[in-house]
Design a protein around this motif. Structure first.
Motif, short mmCIF file in Angstrom:
data_model
loop_
_atom_site.label_atom_id
_atom_site.label_comp_id
_atom_site.label_asym_id
_atom_site.label_seq_id
_atom_site.Cartn_x
_atom_site.Cartn_y
_atom_site.Cartn_z
N THR A 130 0.86 -1.19 0.00
CA THR A 130 0.00 0.00 0.00
C THR A 130 0.89 1.23 0.00
O THR A 130 2.09 1.13 0.26
N TRP A 131 0.28 2.40 -0.26
CA TRP A 131 1.08 3.61 -0.29
C TRP A 131 1.59 3.97 1.09
O TRP A 131 2.69 4.49 1.23
N ASP A 132 0.83 3.66 2.16
CA ASP A 132 1.31 3.91 3.51
C ASP A 132 2.57 3.10 3.80
O ASP A 132 3.56 3.63 4.31
N GLU A 133 2.51 1.82 3.43
CA GLU A 133 3.69 0.98 3.62
C GLU A 133 4.86 1.48 2.78
O GLU A 133 6.00 1.41 3.20
N PHE A 134 4.50 1.98 1.60
CA PHE A 134 5.56 2.47 0.71
C PHE A 134 6.38 3.56 1.39
O PHE A 134 7.61 3.54 1.37
N PHE A 135 5.68 4.53 2.02
CA PHE A 135 6.42 5.65 2.60
C PHE A 135 7.25 5.21 3.80
O PHE A 135 8.36 5.71 4.01
N VAL A 136 6.73 4.25 4.59
CA VAL A 136 7.50 3.72 5.71
C VAL A 136 8.77 3.05 5.20
O VAL A 136 9.89 3.32 5.67
N ALA A 137 8.58 2.18 4.18
CA ALA A 137 9.72 1.46 3.62
C ALA A 137 10.72 2.41 2.99
O ALA A 137 11.95 2.29 3.19
N ALA A 138 10.20 3.39 2.27
CA ALA A 138 11.08 4.32 1.54
C ALA A 138 11.96 5.11 2.52
O ALA A 138 13.13 5.35 2.24
N ASP A 139 11.38 5.49 3.68
CA ASP A 139 12.17 6.22 4.67
C ASP A 139 13.35 5.38 5.16
O ASP A 139 14.47 5.87 5.30
N LYS A 140 13.06 4.09 5.41
CA LYS A 140 14.13 3.22 5.92
C LYS A 140 15.20 2.99 4.84
O LYS A 140 16.38 2.93 5.14
N ILE A 141 14.74 2.85 3.60
CA ILE A 141 15.70 2.62 2.52
C ILE A 141 16.59 3.84 2.34
O ILE A 141 17.80 3.73 2.14
N LYS A 142 15.96 5.00 2.48
CA LYS A 142 16.72 6.25 2.35
C LYS A 142 17.76 6.33 3.46
O LYS A 142 18.91 6.72 3.23
N ALA A 143 17.33 5.92 4.67
CA ALA A 143 18.25 5.95 5.82
C ALA A 143 19.40 4.98 5.62
O ALA A 143 20.51 5.20 6.10
N ALA A 144 19.12 3.88 4.90
CA ALA A 144 20.17 2.90 4.65
C ALA A 144 21.11 3.34 3.54
O ALA A 144 22.07 2.64 3.22
N GLY A 145 20.83 4.50 2.93
CA GLY A 145 21.76 5.05 1.96
C GLY A 145 21.47 4.72 0.51
O GLY A 145 22.34 4.86 -0.35
N TYR A 146 20.26 4.29 0.21
CA TYR A 146 19.91 4.00 -1.18
C TYR A 146 18.83 4.98 -1.66
O TYR A 146 18.10 5.55 -0.86
N THR A 147 18.74 5.12 -2.96
CA THR A 147 17.63 5.88 -3.53
C THR A 147 16.39 4.98 -3.47
O THR A 147 16.41 3.90 -4.05
N PRO A 148 15.33 5.42 -2.79
CA PRO A 148 14.16 4.52 -2.70
C PRO A 148 13.48 4.28 -4.05
O PRO A 148 13.12 3.16 -4.37
N LEU A 149 13.31 5.35 -4.84
CA LEU A 149 12.55 5.19 -6.08
C LEU A 149 13.37 5.69 -7.27
O LEU A 149 13.76 6.85 -7.33
N ALA A 150 13.63 4.78 -8.21
CA ALA A 150 14.31 5.17 -9.44
C ALA A 150 13.26 5.75 -10.38
O ALA A 150 12.19 5.17 -10.56
N HIS A 151 13.56 6.90 -10.95
CA HIS A 151 12.57 7.56 -11.79
C HIS A 151 13.27 8.38 -12.85
O HIS A 151 14.38 8.85 -12.65
N GLY A 152 12.63 8.52 -13.99
CA GLY A 152 13.13 9.41 -15.02
C GLY A 152 12.19 10.58 -15.13
O GLY A 152 10.98 10.39 -15.28
N GLY A 153 12.71 11.79 -15.03
CA GLY A 153 11.86 12.98 -15.02
C GLY A 153 11.44 13.40 -16.41
O GLY A 153 11.75 14.49 -16.86
N GLN A 154 10.73 12.52 -17.12
CA GLN A 154 10.14 12.90 -18.40
C GLN A 154 8.63 12.87 -18.21
O GLN A 154 8.13 12.08 -17.41
#
Lengths: 419, 304
Positions: free
Chosen positions: A163-187
């Protein structure tokens, strides 16, 4: 000069008519943009099948992934009164071409082969103009995928979000671990691809359909839409700042190379993983984008058939349309392209686990009503409306000054003006 | 005199007939194609801009509806604003850099030929190449910013390319890099054309070199300014490939220019009517700049 030329070509046509033994044999000129490796191979399969029927395939490939240049060529050919027999046109553009009176009906072929029972209603609706088939679908891409790197998830100690709620929790931890949570191309189209996944996840299929297929003003201005925009904007914090202008396959490479944890992208991304020698389920994980397990945004490639005069050519066209939906081509083509067959019930042992999930969900959502056309890929609306949605979405995503309420208001206003 | 003798020549002479007709025959096709394919299509675009053509041309006239839509279109307003920033800065900086480089190069220095080639070289590249190269140079994660940070200046920031408010200036940087060498070459040729005896006379009168350049030489170069301005402004207005390669119009649509707007609306979004209206607006803008300038230049010539 021109008269002479016309005489010569007439003579040539007459001669070739005499030479060919089968009275029904004809030529189809096929305009397509399958020019990359796997795609070109798939086109060759179709060509071979057509030639086995005694017809001729005149190849008219125009390079350029999204087909923009192919469409420009097609328009100039159509304006000058000389369109090819078949052209790769998709989504609502089929309706526009049919509305202009260029397309020929395929009902005879469709009735004989039973397309109506073979294809989900949502898909065949796109292929029909005023109830008559004018185009043949080739494949189904699922757009609402989340591609994940399991290694990074293990290191960050989180599980793949559903879910999107889980996404933001996970993304915060991934960011803290030093990785980019979401790979994206700005087009713009990639922004829109993520946006429609958020819209489907937050609002559900009914909301999605009302907003992007029916363009219902109350839905477009609803609080749910504001929430969609808010959720969408929050993603920006989890994207590295160099994303502007990046191509989608470079973003996929970030997931492959353990730099980023996730990417939201259609199943053509699978080709990149496969090319890097990765195995689904082990080296990478494919799940539905957060909150969209019961949804399926489809992107269907298709061929539309143009009016031709010669009887032989008409027969060739009909045979081509029939061949496209036959099991042999469906399997070979989709294995090469990473998509799934548009007709259900084909043998599936050659496909990988992501394709299996896709096939199951395709059948299930077709029944449950979760099967929706992709807005970002031109399946749900005309290119004019799609264009203005792109504009609002990409401008909002990249601007610091716009609020979600303002974006909602702009979206509703722009869609209303473009219809 | 010559026209008079032309009339009195015998008409029956076939060679003479041929001689009179050859120029017309040779020029004929050019004139016809120009009329048809330039002015004819300008008129056609004008007609289309008054219709509600979407996918293909269609002649349902809606008067000025497309222009109204255009004025209400945020993306078009951004594109128009951008061309003012981009065009203005590009022309000004190119002229300034070009003149300064030309003057410096005019000081009878050694290896002038090779230096001139070095400065002129970017002009040999297409804007696509320039755009792609600068896209890498300006990318914060790959190019300049990362390089300086790796050198130890970790606070250094240069992320204009990905900043919607600054990205338009990266277009100016790349375009100036490409075109200022060409302006330099134009001015250098102009400087060499100035009569050296005038300069010597001024020197004898005790004028300093800066004064000589400012009061005597540069005023002489008015025609060169004129040519450079015309060439630069047409490069600016037709800028399309540079934007496509460098930013793709992004982030968002913050670096859209009228030319990219026109292309996208007419050809990828199937709104030919709206695209034609934007094309007519561009034509109007070009005429608004060029006509007064041409008029003053041409009238000035007659007075000389």
């Amino acid at each position: 000069m021109t008269l002479n030329f016309a005489k010569k070509s007439l003579l040539g046509a007459a001669l070739s008519g005499l030479v060919s033994l089968s009275a029904q044999a004809g030529t189809v000129e096929v305009l397509h943009y399958w020019t990359s490796g796997g795609e070109a191979k798939s086109a060759a399969v179709l060509k071979q099948l057509l030639e086995q029927e005694g017809h001729q395939w005149k190849d008219f490939a125009v390079a350029g992934g999204g087909g923009e240049s192919a469409m420009t060529v097609l328009k100039s050919r159509a304006v000058s009164g000389n369109p090819p027999g078949a052209a790769q046109i998709k989504g609502l553009d089929i309706q526009e071409w049919a509305d202009l009176g260029f397309l020929t009906e395929l009902d005879a072929v469709a009735d004989k082969a039973g397309w109506d029972s073979m294809l989900p209603g949502v898909v065949s609706d796109v292929m029909k103009y005023e109830g008559h088939y004018v185009a043949v679908p080739v494949n189904v891409h699922r757009v609402n995928w989340l591609w994940a790197n399991p290694e990074i998830f293990t290191k960050a100690g989180v599980s793949v979000p559903s879910t999107w709620d889980e996404f933001f929790v996970a993304a915060d931890k991934i960011k803290a671990a030093g990785y980019t949570p979401l790979a994206h191309g700005g087009q713009a189209w990639q922004d829109a691809t993520v946006f429609e996944a958020v819209a489907l996840g937050v609002g559900g299929a009914e909301f999605y359909r009302k907003a992007f297929v029916e363009h219902d003003q109350t839905t477009l201005t609803s609080p749910t839409m504001v929430k969609v925009f808010e959720t969408f904007k929050r993603l920006r914090a989890y994207i590295d700042k160099d994303a502007a202008g990046r191509d989608w396959n470079i973003a996929t490479a970030m997931v492959i190379n353990d730099k980023a944890a996730m990417q939201i992208m259609g199943d053509w991304a699978k080709g990149e993983f496969a090319a890097a020698g990765q195995v689904p389920g082990k080296d990478y994980i494919c799940v539905a984008a957060p909150g969209t397990q019961k949804g399926f945004t489809f992107n269907v490639d298709s061929f539309a058939m143009f009016e031709v005069k010669d009887d032989g050519d008409k027969q060739a066209q009909a045979d081509l349309a029939r061949l496209i939906l036959e099991p042999e081509f469906q399997e070979t083509f989709n294995l090469n392209k990473g998509s799934i067959p548009v007709r259900t019930g084909l043998p599936r042992d050659k496909f990988d686990s992501c394709a299996h999930t896709s096939m199951d969900d395709f059948v299930a959502t077709a029944k449950s009503g979760g099967l929706v056309p992709s807005m970002a890929h031109g399946m749900s609306t005309t290119s004019a409306v799609q264009g203005v949605i792109y504009d609002v979405v990409t401008n909002y995503f990249n601007s610091d000054s716009l609020s979600a309420e303002q974006a909602t208001e702009r979206l509703a206003k722009a869609v209303k003006a473009a219809i | 005199m010559s026209t008079h003798s032309g009339h009195t020549l015998p008409r029956s002479n076939p060679l003479d007939l041929l001689q009179r007709w050859i120029p017309k025959l040779v020029l004929g096709p050019t004139i016809i194609t120009t009329l048809l394919f330039i002015y004819g299509y300008v008129i056609w675009t004008g007609v289309l801009s008054l219709t509600k053509s979407r996918f293909l041309p269609r002649y349902d006239f809606v008067r000025f509806l497309q222009y109204e839509k255009l004025m209400d279109n945020d993306r078009w307003l951004v594109a128009s604003y951008n061309i003012l920033i981009f065009g203005g800065l590009f022309i000004l900086i190119c002229l300034a850099v070009g003149v300064i480089m030309a003057i410096l190069l005019d000081q009878k220095i050694r290896a002038e030929g090779s230096i001139r080639t070095v400065f002129l070289y970017p002009m040999a590249l297409s804007f696509i190449v320039t755009g792609t190269a600068w896209k890498w140079i300006l990318n914060p994660g790959l190019g300049l910013e990362k390089m300086v940070q790796d050198l130890g200046f970790t606070d250094f920031q240069f992320d204009w390319l990905v900043d919607p408010n600054m990205a338009i200036y990266t277009l100016v940087i790349a375009a100036v890099w490409q075109s200022s060498g060409f302006v330099m070459a134009l001015f250098l040729a102009g400087l060499r054309g100035v009569d050296s005896s005038i300069v010597k006379a001024a020197q004898l009168d005790g004028a300093s070199m800066p004064t000589i350049y400012r009061r005597i030489i540069l005023p002489h170069l008015r025609p060169v300014f004129f040519s450079a301005f015309i060439i630069l402004s047409h490069i600016a207005i037709k800028s399309f490939d540079l934007v496509m390669a460098l930013t793709g119009g992004g982030p968002g649509y913050s670096t859209d220019l009228p030319a990219t707007f026109m292309y996208v609306t007419s050809f990828s979004r199937g709104q030919i009517g709206l695209g034609s209206a934007s094309a007519m607006m561009m034509l109007g803008a070009v005429l608004a700049i060029l006509i007064p300038y041409l008029y003053s230049e041409l009238r000035g010539k007659q007075h000389d």
